[in-house]
Design a protein around this motif. Structure first.
Motif, PDB file in Angstrom:
ATOM      1  N   GLN A 390       0.827  -1.209   0.000  1.00 38.12           N
ATOM      2  CA  GLN A 390       0.000   0.000   0.000  1.00 38.12           C
ATOM      3  C   GLN A 390       0.865   1.265   0.000  1.00 38.12           C
ATOM      4  OE1 GLN A 390      -2.542  -0.566   3.393  1.00 38.12           O
ATOM      5  NE2 GLN A 390      -3.991  -1.899   2.283  1.00 38.12           N
ATOM      6  N   ARG A 391       1.936   1.246   0.818  1.00 39.42           N
ATOM      7  CA  ARG A 391       2.818   2.409   0.825  1.00 39.42           C
ATOM      8  C   ARG A 391       3.487   2.608  -0.535  1.00 39.42           C
ATOM      9  NH1 ARG A 391       4.313   0.308   5.914  1.00 39.42           N
ATOM     10  NH2 ARG A 391       6.318  -0.386   5.067  1.00 39.42           N
ATOM     11  N   ALA A 393       2.244   1.721  -3.389  1.00 41.61           N
ATOM     12  CA  ALA A 393       1.232   2.229  -4.320  1.00 41.61           C
ATOM     13  C   ALA A 393       1.062   3.737  -4.164  1.00 41.61           C
ATOM     14  CB  ALA A 393      -0.103   1.500  -4.090  1.00 41.61           C
ATOM     15  N   SER A 394       1.069   4.209  -2.906  1.00 43.83           N
ATOM     16  CA  SER A 394       0.976   5.652  -2.676  1.00 43.83           C
ATOM     17  C   SER A 394       2.186   6.377  -3.257  1.00 43.83           C
ATOM     18  CB  SER A 394       0.851   5.946  -1.178  1.00 43.83           C
ATOM     19  OG  SER A 394      -0.304   5.332  -0.642  1.00 43.83           O
ATOM     20  N   GLU A 395       3.353   5.768  -3.084  1.00 43.03           N
ATOM     21  CA  GLU A 395       4.565   6.367  -3.644  1.00 43.03           C
ATOM     22  C   GLU A 395       4.490   6.439  -5.156  1.00 43.03           C
ATOM     23  OE1 GLU A 395       8.490   7.936  -3.563  1.00 43.03           O
ATOM     24  OE2 GLU A 395       7.011   7.622  -1.969  1.00 43.03           O
ATOM     25  N   ASP A 397       1.724   6.659  -6.941  1.00 46.93           N
ATOM     26  CA  ASP A 397       0.757   7.701  -7.286  1.00 46.93           C
ATOM     27  C   ASP A 397       1.407   9.085  -7.204  1.00 46.93           C
ATOM     28  OD1 ASP A 397      -1.192   5.817  -7.691  1.00 46.93           O
ATOM     29  OD2 ASP A 397      -2.059   5.993  -5.674  1.00 46.93           O
ATOM     30  N   GLU A 398       2.226   9.315  -6.164  1.00 44.89           N
ATOM     31  CA  GLU A 398       2.895  10.600  -6.028  1.00 44.89           C
ATOM     32  C   GLU A 398       3.849  10.856  -7.185  1.00 44.89           C
ATOM     33  OE1 GLU A 398       4.802  10.745  -2.275  1.00 44.89           O
ATOM     34  OE2 GLU A 398       2.932  10.647  -1.099  1.00 44.89           O
ATOM     35  N   ARG A 399       4.576   9.821  -7.550  1.00 41.70           N
ATOM     36  CA  ARG A 399       5.527   9.990  -8.650  1.00 41.70           C
ATOM     37  C   ARG A 399       4.809  10.203  -9.973  1.00 41.70           C
ATOM     38  NH1 ARG A 399       9.402  11.909  -5.887  1.00 41.70           N
ATOM     39  NH2 ARG A 399      10.023  10.553  -4.157  1.00 41.70           N
ATOM     40  N   GLU A 401       1.961  11.707 -10.289  1.00 43.11           N
ATOM     41  CA  GLU A 401       1.512  13.100 -10.272  1.00 43.11           C
ATOM     42  C   GLU A 401       2.662  14.054 -10.559  1.00 43.11           C
ATOM     43  OE1 GLU A 401      -0.980  16.206 -10.270  1.00 43.11           O
ATOM     44  OE2 GLU A 401      -1.509  14.067 -10.223  1.00 43.11           O
TER      45      GLU A 401
END
Length: 550
Positions: A390-391, A393-395, A397-399, A401
């Motif tokens: 999950q972490r 996946a968040s990373e 998504d940030e990249r 963006e």
């Protein structure tokens, strides 16, 4: 001035001795004593002295002729070795010296050699030479110092040459015909007819030659224009054009020096110079399309001054010089702009490389290691592996963006799809959501839509201006205005921040803004807004861009 050579000093000394000796013998010659009272002021009444002076006269005249011919030869030597602008009058002076000397040759010959010549031959030859010699000296020595004097010199020379030529032609025709025809008035009448038929063409030819001698190409502007044209054609490239024009003007109008000064955005500078500039110079503005592009500086030759008759033809050449200056200025500005644009593009590429290498590269490598760790943990601790995924996946998504932000900063899709105004509104909304900056967009209904390079350049300038507001201004609000007055468009970005520091060096962002403005022929100004900073871009009416619906 060039110092005299030793041989010149010797010749001048011999000439002075000859003049003193001749004057002394003429003052003391007792002739016609003892047959009549003497006419000399200080006669020596001695038969021996009278005989000595008479015998010495032939040798004195011979020495005078020798020195005269040597002097004429030296003038010819100077004429052959001098620069074209320094030859002025030397040719005429050489002819005058030779003619004057030749007039004395019959006096140095034995009586048996010249007894066949008409009695009037020697006096007429003296008269012709004395009419020609002063005019040649005036042209050579005085030149073109004053307009009135130039006219007097020109007229004296023309009429002196014309009178000498008329006498020479008339006497030659009468003598030649008198030797083959019987005595009578026929030879004289034929001589008069020849003189009458040829006097007007001769005067026109002499006037043209003397005007060129006295005033250079200013007397014939077409020749001056031709010389300038040849100078332009001889230039190797546009960098040599100003030097070629300056040198052509200097030679055409017989000037000491010619310079071209320009006032460019980088500062005033001397674009070209030919010859030597003196203190007594004249400044002529170079104007093209009601815009002053520089100054033409002309310096007269030493001992002369420029009058209206000289400056007026040069002023007529000024538009050619102005067009040359404008061509060189635009060519150089284009070359410098291309260099700056290339530098800005290289800087943008380096920045993009840093983002990819220092940001995305390590992030993707970390994500890859995290995925490998999650794979190893999955069979041991499924719950911990799931939390790690999950972490990651968040990373990701940030990249993702960040990649989108970077892509939008380069060229946002909405700019291509919907146009400039929607792209600026999307930019304002993005900054409001991400940075909390309130950005107002004001659009003049007459602004219209823009396409192509103009659209990309204006968006890039606005995006960089808002980015600077976020980074440096500390502002709460920012206003973007798109205006149109007549055919001129303008974009204004105004904030209420701390304002710009004038002493701050121009960074990559500001340089890129100026380069984008230069590329579309716009004028970019950054100034204090009281409070904040105002960035103003004016696109002149000369920029034609396609109009389309937004």
């Amino acid at each position: 001035s060039t110092p005299m050579r030793r041989v010149d000093q010797v010749m001048v000394g011999l000439g002075a001795v000859l003049i003193v000796a001749w004057t002394g013998t003429r003052l003391t010659d007792p002739f016609p004593w003892p047959d009549a009272p003497t006419i000399a002021p200080f006669p020596i009444r001695s038969r021996w002295w009278s005989s000595f002076v008479e015998d010495l006269f032939v040798w004195q005249v011979g020495a005078l002729c020798l020195l005269g011919y040597l002097g004429g030869a030296d003038v010819v030597r100077r004429w052959l070795g001098a620069a074209p602008e320094r030859r002025r009058g030397l040719g005429w002076l050489a002819i005058a010296v030779t003619l004057m000397t030749t007039a004395f040759v019959p006096l140095a010959m034995p009586a048996s050699w010249v007894e066949g010549l008409p009695v009037w031959f020697t006096p007429v030859l003296h008269l012709a030479s004395q009419l020609f010699f002063p005019a040649a000296v005036l042209v050579t020595v005085l030149g073109q110092r004053l307009e009135g004097l130039r006219v007097a010199v020109s007229r004296t020379t023309v009429y002196g040459l014309l009178t000498s030529g008329v006498l020479a032609v008339y006497l030659a025709v009468v003598w030649a015909l008198g030797s083959v025809l019987p005595d009578g008035a026929v030879p004289g009448l034929i001589g008069v007819a020849v003189v009458a038929a040829g006097i007007q063409p001769a005067r026109r030819v002499l006037q043209r030659r003397v005007d060129r001698l006295v005033r250079g190409d200013s007397a014939t502007p077409f020749d001056a224009l031709s010389r300038v044209g040849l100078g332009l054609g001889s230039a190797a490239d546009e960098r040599d054009l100003p030097d070629a024009v300056a040198e052509s003007l200097r030679r055409s109008f017989r000037l000491e020096g010619v310079a071209i000064d320009v006032e460019w955005p980088a500062g005033a500078r001397r674009l070209a110079q030919a010859g030597t500039m003196t203190d007594d110079v004249v400044h002529l503005p170079l104007v093209i399309q009601q815009e002053t592009v520089g100054v033409l500086v002309i310096a007269p030759r030493r001992g002369e001054r420029l009058d209206r008759a000289t400056t007026e033809p040069i002023e007529q050449m000024a538009p050619i010089v102005a067009a040359t200056v404008q061509l060189v200025a635009r060519t150089r500005a284009l070359a410098e702009s291309r260099a700056r644009i290339a530098e800005a593009r290289d800087e943008e590429r380096r920045q993009l490389r840093r983002e990819l290498h220092d940001g995305f590269g390590p992030a993707l490598a970390g994500i890859g290691l995290g995925l490998q760790a999650a794979k190893n943990m999955f069979h041991v601790d499924a719950e911990a592996a799931t939390a790690l995924l999950q972490r990651l996946a968040s990373e990701i998504d940030e990249r993702v963006e960040e990649v989108r932000t970077l892509a939008r900063g380069l060229l946002p899709p909405v700019l291509e799809e919907l146009g400039l105004v929607p792209a600026i509104e999307e930019l304002a909304e993005r900054h409001r959501l991400n940075e909390g900056l309130v950005v107002h967009v004001q659009v003049d209904e007459a602004f219209g839509a823009v396409d192509g390079e103009l659209r990309s350049a204006l968006y890039g300038i606005v995006a960089e201006s808002v980015r600077n507001v976020v980074r440096h201004a500390g502002a709460r609000t920012c206003t973007i205005s798109l205006l149109r007055t007549g055919d001129e468009r303008s974009v204004v970005v105004r904030d209420d921040g701390v304002g710009i520091d004038p002493s701050r060096p121009r960074g990559v962002g500001l340089r890129s803004m100026h380069e984008r403005a230069d590329a579309i022929g716009a004028v970019l100004a950054i100034e204090a807004g009281r409070p904040g900073t105002v960035v103003r871009v004016r696109v002149p009416a000369a920029h034609r861009d396609a109009e389309s619906s937004r």
